[in-house]
Scaffold this motif. Structure first.
Motif, short mmCIF file in Angstrom:
data_model
loop_
_atom_site.label_atom_id
_atom_site.label_comp_id
_atom_site.label_asym_id
_atom_site.label_seq_id
_atom_site.Cartn_x
_atom_site.Cartn_y
_atom_site.Cartn_z
N ASP A 141 0.85 -1.19 0.00
CA ASP A 141 0.00 0.00 0.00
C ASP A 141 0.89 1.24 0.00
OD1 ASP A 141 -1.69 2.08 0.44
OD2 ASP A 141 -2.61 1.29 2.26
N PRO A 142 1.05 1.89 -1.16
CA PRO A 142 1.93 3.07 -1.21
C PRO A 142 1.26 4.34 -0.72
CG PRO A 142 1.03 2.64 -3.38
CD PRO A 142 0.51 1.54 -2.49
N LEU A 143 -0.05 4.31 -0.49
CA LEU A 143 -0.79 5.54 -0.19
C LEU A 143 -1.32 5.61 1.24
CD1 LEU A 143 -2.88 5.79 -3.48
CD2 LEU A 143 -0.73 6.94 -2.94
N GLY A 144 -1.52 4.46 1.88
CA GLY A 144 -2.07 4.47 3.23
C GLY A 144 -3.52 4.90 3.28
N LEU A 145 -4.26 4.67 2.20
CA LEU A 145 -5.69 5.04 2.15
C LEU A 145 -6.53 3.78 2.31
CD1 LEU A 145 -5.81 7.60 -0.80
CD2 LEU A 145 -6.17 8.09 1.62
N ALA A 146 -7.40 3.78 3.30
CA ALA A 146 -8.25 2.61 3.54
C ALA A 146 -9.60 2.73 2.84
CB ALA A 146 -8.46 2.44 5.05
N ARG A 147 -9.75 3.69 1.97
CA ARG A 147 -11.00 3.92 1.25
C ARG A 147 -10.67 4.22 -0.21
NH1 ARG A 147 -10.28 9.09 0.30
NH2 ARG A 147 -9.18 10.36 1.84
N PRO A 148 -11.61 4.04 -1.13
CA PRO A 148 -11.36 4.42 -2.51
C PRO A 148 -11.11 5.93 -2.62
CG PRO A 148 -13.26 2.97 -2.37
CD PRO A 148 -12.92 3.36 -0.97
N ALA A 149 -10.36 6.31 -3.62
CA ALA A 149 -10.04 7.72 -3.83
C ALA A 149 -9.74 7.97 -5.30
CB ALA A 149 -8.83 8.13 -2.97
N VAL A 150 -9.98 9.20 -5.73
CA VAL A 150 -9.63 9.63 -7.09
C VAL A 150 -8.34 10.45 -6.99
CG1 VAL A 150 -10.32 11.00 -9.08
CG2 VAL A 150 -12.03 9.63 -7.86
N LEU A 151 -7.35 10.07 -7.80
CA LEU A 151 -6.03 10.71 -7.76
C LEU A 151 -5.72 11.36 -9.11
CD1 LEU A 151 -4.11 7.73 -6.15
CD2 LEU A 151 -4.99 9.74 -4.95
N ALA A 152 -5.00 12.48 -9.05
CA ALA A 152 -4.56 13.15 -10.27
C ALA A 152 -3.55 12.27 -11.01
CB ALA A 152 -3.94 14.50 -9.94
N VAL A 153 -3.63 12.29 -12.33
CA VAL A 153 -2.66 11.56 -13.17
C VAL A 153 -1.98 12.56 -14.09
CG1 VAL A 153 -2.37 9.81 -14.96
CG2 VAL A 153 -3.94 9.40 -13.08
N GLU A 154 -0.73 12.91 -13.76
CA GLU A 154 0.03 13.82 -14.62
C GLU A 154 0.64 13.01 -15.77
OE1 GLU A 154 3.49 13.43 -14.38
OE2 GLU A 154 3.37 11.95 -12.79
N PRO A 155 1.15 13.69 -16.80
CA PRO A 155 1.58 12.98 -18.02
C PRO A 155 2.58 11.86 -17.79
CG PRO A 155 1.43 15.33 -18.46
CD PRO A 155 1.20 15.17 -17.00
N LEU A 156 3.56 12.04 -16.89
CA LEU A 156 4.53 10.98 -16.67
C LEU A 156 3.89 9.76 -16.04
CD1 LEU A 156 7.35 9.81 -16.64
CD2 LEU A 156 7.81 11.09 -14.51
N LEU A 157 3.03 9.97 -15.05
CA LEU A 157 2.35 8.83 -14.43
C LEU A 157 1.48 8.11 -15.44
CD1 LEU A 157 1.66 7.11 -11.99
CD2 LEU A 157 -0.04 8.83 -11.31
N ARG A 158 0.81 8.85 -16.30
CA ARG A 158 -0.01 8.24 -17.35
C ARG A 158 0.82 7.29 -18.21
NH1 ARG A 158 -4.28 9.11 -21.16
NH2 ARG A 158 -3.59 8.76 -23.28
N GLU A 159 1.99 7.75 -18.66
CA GLU A 159 2.82 6.92 -19.52
C GLU A 159 3.38 5.71 -18.76
OE1 GLU A 159 2.86 7.28 -22.73
OE2 GLU A 159 1.56 9.02 -22.45
N LEU A 160 3.69 5.88 -17.48
CA LEU A 160 4.17 4.76 -16.68
C LEU A 160 3.10 3.68 -16.54
CD1 LEU A 160 6.02 6.80 -13.92
CD2 LEU A 160 7.11 5.18 -15.49
N ILE A 161 1.86 4.11 -16.29
CA ILE A 161 0.76 3.14 -16.15
C ILE A 161 0.55 2.40 -17.47
CG2 ILE A 161 -1.73 2.88 -15.79
CD1 ILE A 161 -1.57 5.21 -13.81
N ILE A 162 0.56 3.14 -18.58
CA ILE A 162 0.35 2.51 -19.89
C ILE A 162 1.47 1.51 -20.18
CG2 ILE A 162 0.33 2.96 -22.37
CD1 ILE A 162 -1.16 5.58 -21.75
N ALA A 163 2.71 1.91 -19.92
CA ALA A 163 3.84 1.01 -20.19
C ALA A 163 3.81 -0.22 -19.30
CB ALA A 163 5.16 1.77 -19.99
#
Length: 244
Positions: free
Chosen positions: A84-106
Motif C-alpha cells: 500500500d503506497p498511499l495508506g488510504l483505507a477507502r477508494p479515492a480519485v487521484l490526479a494523473v500527470e503525463p509521466l504517471l499516465r505513460e508509466l501506467i500505460i507502459a
C-alpha cells in the motif's frame, strides 16, 4: 442474492471495454489502481460512486467490494499492488500527470516479469505517492428521506427545485435535509448537487453528447456556465475531455 467474486490477487494489465460494458461486483485481497487512458470509468461501492476521466485514476484498497462501468469506448488499465503506497483505507480519485499516465500505460502493456519491469513499477509507485487526491466522489445516502431526494435528482439532474421544495416532497424539512447532507454525505446540499451534475455531465460527454446539450440536460443555465464549473473542477474544458 448478488454474487460477489473473490480474487486473491488484483489483476494487472489492459482491458478494453465497450460503451456500457463493465466488470461486476468483486473484491480482491490486494490493492489496485484503475485508470482509463481513453473513455471514462466509474467505480461503485456501497459507499457511493467515483468517476475518473483520463487525467484521474481510482485507488481501490484491498477487500473493497466494487464494480466497474465504462462510459464511452474505454481503454481500462489495471495495476495490482501487494503493498500500500498511499495508506488510504477507502477508494479515492487521484490526479494523473503525463509521466504517471505513460508509466501506467507502459506497465500494463506487458504483464511479464523481470528486473526492468520491477524498476518501472518502483518509479510508478514513486509518482503515485506524489499524486494529489482530486475528490470526485458521489456519496450514497442512508437515511430514506435524503435517499429519496438524491434519487429524484439522480433521475433528473436539471431539477432546479430548492432544498426546501425537495424536502417537502420527501415529507421532511429543509433544515433536516441540510443536516443529513452534512452528516451522511460530508458536504452541503449545493456541493452534492454540483458533484452529481458534474459526474453526469462527464458520462454524457463520454457517450458523445454535445457540450450545449449536456449543459442543459444537467441543469446549467448556459453552456458557458457549465464550461466554467467543469474547468474549475477538472482542470480543462469539456471540449478537451477526450483529447488528453
Amino acid at each position: 442474492m448478488l454474487e460477489i467474486r473473490h480474487l486473491s490477487q488484483a489483476p494487472t494489465g489492459r482491458r478494453p471495454l465497450a460503451p456500457g460494458g463493465g466488470i461486476g461486483a468483486h473484491r480482491h485481497d490486494t490493492h489496485q489502481i484503475v485508470y482509463a487512458c481513453r473513455g471514462v470509468l466509474s467505480v461503485t461501492t456501497d459507499a457511493g460512486t467515483w468517476v475518473a476521466p483520463a487525467n484521474r485514476a481510482i485507488w481501490i484498497p484491498a477487500g473493497t467490494v466494487h464494480e466497474h462501468r465504462a462510459h464511452g469506448s474505454t481503454d481500462l488499465r489495471l495495476v495490482g499492488l501487494t503493498s500500500d503506497p498511499l495508506g488510504l483505507a477507502r477508494p479515492a480519485v487521484l490526479a494523473v500527470e503525463p509521466l504517471l499516465r505513460e508509466l501506467i500505460i507502459a506497465y500494463t502493456a506487458d504483464p511479464g516479469d523481470g528486473a526492468e519491469r520491477d524498476r518501472l513499477l518502483a518509479v510508478l509507485l514513486d509518482r503515485l505517492r506524489r499524486s494529489p487526491e482530486r475528490p470526485f466522489h458521489l456519496p450514497t445516502a442512508r437515511d430514506p428521506r435524503l435517499a429519496a431526494v438524491c434519487a429524484m435528482l439522480g433521475d433528473d439532474p436539471a431539477d432546479g427545485r430548492t432544498l426546501a421544495q425537495l424536502a417537502a416532497q420527501a415529507g421532511t424539512s429543509g433544515r433536516t435535509l441540510a443536516r443529513l447532507c452534512r452528516a451522511e454525505l460530508g458536504m452541503t446540499f449545493p456541493q452534492w448537487r454540483t458533484q452529481l451534475r458534474l459526474q453526469r455531465a462527464l458520462l454524457l460527454l463520454a457517450d458523445g453528447m454535445s457540450v450545449t446539450a449536456v449543459a442543459h440536460r444537467c441543469g446549467w443555465a448556459s453552456a458557458s456556465a457549465f464550461i466554467d464549473v467543469f474547468r474549475r473542477a477538472l482542470g480543462y474544458t469539456p471540449g478537451r475531455a477526450f483529447t488528453l
